[in-house]
Design a protein around this motif. Sequence first.
Motif, PDB file in Angstrom:
ATOM      1  N   GLY A   1       0.808  -1.208   0.000  1.00 48.47           N
ATOM      2  CA  GLY A   1       0.000   0.000   0.000  1.00 48.47           C
ATOM      3  C   GLY A   1       0.841   1.258   0.000  1.00 48.47           C
ATOM      4  O   GLY A   1       0.530   2.234  -0.696  1.00 48.47           O
ATOM      5  N   LEU A   2       1.920   1.245   0.764  1.00 46.92           N
ATOM      6  CA  LEU A   2       2.801   2.415   0.815  1.00 46.92           C
ATOM      7  C   LEU A   2       3.530   2.615  -0.511  1.00 46.92           C
ATOM      8  O   LEU A   2       3.742   3.760  -0.940  1.00 46.92           O
ATOM      9  CB  LEU A   2       3.795   2.266   1.966  1.00 46.92           C
ATOM     10  CG  LEU A   2       3.182   2.358   3.367  1.00 46.92           C
ATOM     11  CD1 LEU A   2       4.205   1.979   4.435  1.00 46.92           C
ATOM     12  CD2 LEU A   2       2.638   3.763   3.631  1.00 46.92           C
ATOM     13  N   LEU A   3       3.906   1.534  -1.160  1.00 49.86           N
ATOM     14  CA  LEU A   3       4.509   1.652  -2.491  1.00 49.86           C
ATOM     15  C   LEU A   3       3.502   2.234  -3.487  1.00 49.86           C
ATOM     16  O   LEU A   3       3.845   3.108  -4.298  1.00 49.86           O
ATOM     17  CB  LEU A   3       4.995   0.284  -2.972  1.00 49.86           C
ATOM     18  CG  LEU A   3       6.281  -0.234  -2.337  1.00 49.86           C
ATOM     19  CD1 LEU A   3       6.465  -1.726  -2.638  1.00 49.86           C
ATOM     20  CD2 LEU A   3       7.502   0.550  -2.829  1.00 49.86           C
TER      21      LEU A   3
ATOM     22  N   GLU B   1      14.359  -1.517  12.502  1.00 50.82           N
ATOM     23  CA  GLU B   1      12.973  -1.106  12.704  1.00 50.82           C
ATOM     24  C   GLU B   1      12.138  -2.279  13.204  1.00 50.82           C
ATOM     25  O   GLU B   1      12.158  -3.355  12.599  1.00 50.82           O
ATOM     26  CB  GLU B   1      12.384  -0.582  11.397  1.00 50.82           C
ATOM     27  CG  GLU B   1      10.986  -0.026  11.520  1.00 50.82           C
ATOM     28  CD  GLU B   1      10.936   1.195  12.412  1.00 50.82           C
ATOM     29  OE1 GLU B   1      10.086   1.212  13.336  1.00 50.82           O
ATOM     30  OE2 GLU B   1      11.737   2.119  12.196  1.00 50.82           O
ATOM     31  N   THR B   2      11.434  -2.100  14.318  1.00 48.34           N
ATOM     32  CA  THR B   2      10.495  -3.111  14.805  1.00 48.34           C
ATOM     33  C   THR B   2       9.082  -2.695  14.432  1.00 48.34           C
ATOM     34  O   THR B   2       8.760  -1.508  14.377  1.00 48.34           O
ATOM     35  CB  THR B   2      10.592  -3.288  16.329  1.00 48.34           C
ATOM     36  OG1 THR B   2      10.267  -2.044  16.967  1.00 48.34           O
ATOM     37  CG2 THR B   2      11.988  -3.736  16.749  1.00 48.34           C
ATOM     38  N   ILE B   3       8.232  -3.681  14.166  1.00 47.73           N
ATOM     39  CA  ILE B   3       6.829  -3.412  13.865  1.00 47.73           C
ATOM     40  C   ILE B   3       6.027  -3.671  15.141  1.00 47.73           C
ATOM     41  O   ILE B   3       5.996  -4.799  15.637  1.00 47.73           O
ATOM     42  CB  ILE B   3       6.312  -4.319  12.732  1.00 47.73           C
ATOM     43  CG1 ILE B   3       7.234  -4.228  11.502  1.00 47.73           C
ATOM     44  CG2 ILE B   3       4.880  -3.946  12.389  1.00 47.73           C
ATOM     45  CD1 ILE B   3       7.347  -2.855  10.895  1.00 47.73           C
ATOM     46  N   PRO B   4       5.406  -2.654  15.693  1.00 50.87           N
ATOM     47  CA  PRO B   4       4.734  -2.822  16.975  1.00 50.87           C
ATOM     48  C   PRO B   4       3.379  -3.502  16.849  1.00 50.87           C
ATOM     49  O   PRO B   4       2.781  -3.557  15.765  1.00 50.87           O
ATOM     50  CB  PRO B   4       4.559  -1.374  17.451  1.00 50.87           C
ATOM     51  CG  PRO B   4       4.376  -0.604  16.177  1.00 50.87           C
ATOM     52  CD  PRO B   4       5.284  -1.268  15.175  1.00 50.87           C
ATOM     53  N   VAL B   5       2.892  -4.004  17.952  1.00 53.17           N
ATOM     54  CA  VAL B   5       1.493  -4.415  18.034  1.00 53.17           C
ATOM     55  C   VAL B   5       0.640  -3.163  17.848  1.00 53.17           C
ATOM     56  O   VAL B   5       0.857  -2.145  18.509  1.00 53.17           O
ATOM     57  CB  VAL B   5       1.201  -5.066  19.407  1.00 53.17           C
ATOM     58  CG1 VAL B   5      -0.296  -5.310  19.572  1.00 53.17           C
ATOM     59  CG2 VAL B   5       1.978  -6.354  19.566  1.00 53.17           C
TER      60      VAL B   5
ATOM     61  N   SER C   1      -0.845   5.977  12.217  1.00 56.86           N
ATOM     62  CA  SER C   1      -0.816   4.961  13.271  1.00 56.86           C
ATOM     63  C   SER C   1       0.610   4.461  13.490  1.00 56.86           C
ATOM     64  O   SER C   1       1.479   4.594  12.620  1.00 56.86           O
ATOM     65  CB  SER C   1      -1.719   3.777  12.892  1.00 56.86           C
ATOM     66  OG  SER C   1      -1.175   3.066  11.789  1.00 56.86           O
ATOM     67  N   ARG C   2       0.846   3.891  14.648  1.00 58.65           N
ATOM     68  CA  ARG C   2       2.193   3.395  14.969  1.00 58.65           C
ATOM     69  C   ARG C   2       2.650   2.363  13.958  1.00 58.65           C
ATOM     70  O   ARG C   2       3.814   2.345  13.546  1.00 58.65           O
ATOM     71  CB  ARG C   2       2.211   2.795  16.374  1.00 58.65           C
ATOM     72  CG  ARG C   2       2.055   3.802  17.494  1.00 58.65           C
ATOM     73  CD  ARG C   2       2.138   3.122  18.842  1.00 58.65           C
ATOM     74  NE  ARG C   2       1.109   2.093  18.967  1.00 58.65           N
ATOM     75  CZ  ARG C   2       1.267   0.914  19.579  1.00 58.65           C
ATOM     76  NH1 ARG C   2       2.441   0.597  20.097  1.00 58.65           N
ATOM     77  NH2 ARG C   2       0.275   0.057  19.653  1.00 58.65           N
ATOM     78  N   GLY C   3       1.743   1.468  13.579  1.00 54.73           N
ATOM     79  CA  GLY C   3       2.112   0.424  12.642  1.00 54.73           C
ATOM     80  C   GLY C   3       2.488   0.966  11.273  1.00 54.73           C
ATOM     81  O   GLY C   3       3.478   0.553  10.670  1.00 54.73           O
TER      82      GLY C   3
ATOM     83  N   ARG D   1       6.477   2.407   7.190  1.00 55.69           N
ATOM     84  CA  ARG D   1       7.041   3.445   6.333  1.00 55.69           C
ATOM     85  C   ARG D   1       8.559   3.528   6.523  1.00 55.69           C
ATOM     86  O   ARG D   1       9.318   3.637   5.560  1.00 55.69           O
ATOM     87  CB  ARG D   1       6.378   4.786   6.636  1.00 55.69           C
ATOM     88  CG  ARG D   1       6.703   5.872   5.603  1.00 55.69           C
ATOM     89  CD  ARG D   1       5.902   7.130   5.832  1.00 55.69           C
ATOM     90  NE  ARG D   1       4.492   6.962   5.446  1.00 55.69           N
ATOM     91  CZ  ARG D   1       3.476   7.057   6.289  1.00 55.69           C
ATOM     92  NH1 ARG D   1       3.673   7.290   7.565  1.00 55.69           N
ATOM     93  NH2 ARG D   1       2.239   6.902   5.835  1.00 55.69           N
ATOM     94  N   HIS D   2       9.004   3.435   7.773  1.00 54.04           N
ATOM     95  CA  HIS D   2      10.447   3.427   8.047  1.00 54.04           C
ATOM     96  C   HIS D   2      11.104   2.187   7.429  1.00 54.04           C
ATOM     97  O   HIS D   2      12.211   2.264   6.878  1.00 54.04           O
ATOM     98  CB  HIS D   2      10.707   3.463   9.548  1.00 54.04           C
ATOM     99  CG  HIS D   2      10.352   4.761  10.207  1.00 54.04           C
ATOM    100  ND1 HIS D   2      10.678   5.979   9.652  1.00 54.04           N
ATOM    101  CD2 HIS D   2       9.698   5.033  11.362  1.00 54.04           C
ATOM    102  CE1 HIS D   2      10.240   6.950  10.442  1.00 54.04           C
ATOM    103  NE2 HIS D   2       9.640   6.406  11.482  1.00 54.04           N
TER     104      HIS D   2
END
Length: 260
Positions: free
Chosen positions: A24-26, A214-218, A239-241, A246-247
């Motif tokens: 989606g970001l791409l 980079e960690t992907i959070p809950v 949102s955090r996720g 994105r990072h």
Amino acid sequence: MRVWSIANQKGGVGKTTSVVALGGLLAQQGYRVLLVDLDPHGSLTSYFKLDPDRVEHGMYQLFFENRCRNHDYIEQVIRPTSMNNAHLLPASTALATLERQVSGQEGMGLVLSRTLAQVWDDYDFALLDTPPILGVLMVNALAACQRLVIPTQTEHLALKGLERMVHTLQMVMRSQRRELPYLIVPTLFDRRTSASITTLREMRKLYSDCLSPETIPVDTRLRDASQQGVFPHQLDPDSRGVRAYRHLLNLLESEVAKVG
């Protein structure tokens, strides 16, 4: 076309979420994106409100009657998503029978590569959602891709799945006589729990040279996006996720730039 496989030999680690979020970001950046569901469970297909039990034309059919070389047929198989420049090649539950049906047949490990070759100029990126087992579908994904992303849940049992995945990757690279760059991505990270923190520390010790910083959070907003069948950034771009993905995408794109 850039082809990225999202793989791990353990389920529930965030593979489908990673495919959708990165894809989606791409697409948001203007790239033409193809999302490919190679998992008989059809989680990616279900994400976009298609029923894998009712998919009559999808990845499964491309393994038969030389359809993977038929551009017109492949165009009919590909489905729209909630973004105009992002499309889906869906899976059906019939993929679960594929291993038995094609066993011993030559060339079955290159069906996806031949499929993507037919639409190579139609897309800028293809992101592959893979099954959690080593078999013909996983082999197809690893043969077709130029980069591997390995989402790994930050909990102790996930480390064994990661170990198996890295071992599988090493075997495939030896057999194909090529290097396949890979990045391990810690997912479902919850800094409030000692289990997440301890597992992340262990990952850094064992896989420091190939672990994403980079960690992907809950993040429940990722689940909310799934329930609505939209890309996470469409539901909540801050949102955090989404920020974490994105990072991660920035990191993956910068690595691509380094190698040209």
